[in-house]
Design an enzyme around this catalytic site. Structure first.
Site, short mmCIF file in Angstrom:
data_model
loop_
_atom_site.label_atom_id
_atom_site.label_comp_id
_atom_site.label_asym_id
_atom_site.label_seq_id
_atom_site.Cartn_x
_atom_site.Cartn_y
_atom_site.Cartn_z
N SER A 234 0.86 -1.19 0.00
CA SER A 234 0.00 0.00 0.00
C SER A 234 0.89 1.23 0.00
CB SER A 234 -0.89 0.01 1.25
OG SER A 234 -1.51 1.28 1.42
N TYR B 200 -2.57 -0.09 10.40
CA TYR B 200 -2.54 -0.50 8.99
C TYR B 200 -1.24 -0.04 8.34
CZ TYR B 200 -3.82 -0.65 4.03
OH TYR B 200 -3.84 -0.87 2.68
#
Length: 234
Positions: free
Chosen positions: A139, A152
């Site tokens: 990501s 995250y």
């Protein structure tokens, strides 16, 4: 015929990637937590390409034993696995200080642990075969952390770091490792948020990138690819 294993395969990027590999004539081992979703998606994949095999297993990838059982069963059903796409991940839009007590363990086990255990299970087999390609779906949060998604971001940093180590370990044996680094992508993480489809990366964009990377010449490897919305992050 090649065999690919894809985690979290019934929705979003995993779904698009599985469909893309089905079009390529690649046998598939797919997992998700919901057996009904897996059965429906298996039928869809076989409709896309009746000539492939599709193995499914209801799997919670945050549990090591279930990850290893999925890997072993996939190998028994399909044969040697030469493509792995570590797609499973959870996104919690909270700061670290506002996390639930079990948020870190759940996130690290899902976002990093599954990829680690699959690498450990298949890595030496790929070395012996002198072929294979591992894709880790990271990501942009691994490059630019998001305070509002703290854990995250931490786990995606860790997954990108794992990917770099995997590449160093595997490169002398002809096994390729690629980090796919998406920006704002239209997946279920955005459920309940009003967004414009045309302003985001689509799961099919990620699938297309993976297929193109998979097809490059044997002597080349794409270490990392960043795919972000043309107009910037959402």
């Amino acid at each position: 015929m090649k065999n690919a294993l894809i985690t979290a395969s019934t929705k979003g990027m995993g779904r698009a990637i599985a469909i893309a590999f089905a079009h390529e004539g690649v046998n598939l081992a797919i997992c998700a937590r919901n057996e009904n979703d897996l059965a429906a998606f298996k039928a869809e994949l076989l409709a896309v390409n009746p000539g492939i095999k599709v193995f499914t297993a209801a799997t919670d990838v945050s549990v090591k034993a279930q990850v290893l059982q999925f890997a072993q069963s996939a190998e028994e059903q399909l044969g040697a696995i030469s493509i792995i796409v570590n797609n499973a991940g959870i996104y919690e839009p909270t700061s670290i200080l506002d996390d639930t007590d079990d948020a870190f363990e759940k996130s690290i086990n899902t976002n990093v642990g599954a990829a680690y255990h699959l690498y450990r299970y298949f890595g030496k087999k790929m070395i012996a075969a002198k072929e294979g390609h591992l894709f880790n779906i990271c990501s942009v949060a691994a490059l630019n952390p998001i305070a509002a998604a703290g854990t995250y971001s931490v786990t995606k940093f860790a997954l990108l770091g794992l990917t770099k180590v995997m590449r160093l370990e595997m490169q002398e044996y002809g096994v390729k490792v690629t980090a796919i680094i998406p920006g704002s992508t239209l997946t279920s993480s955005w459920d309940g948020v009003k967004v414009e489809k045309d302003s985001m990366v689509l799961p099919e964009d990620i699938a297309s990138a993976i297929i193109n990377i998979y097809h490059i010449s044997p002597g080349a490897n794409v270490d990392e690819i960043i795919i972000k919305p043309a107009g910037g992050q959402i």
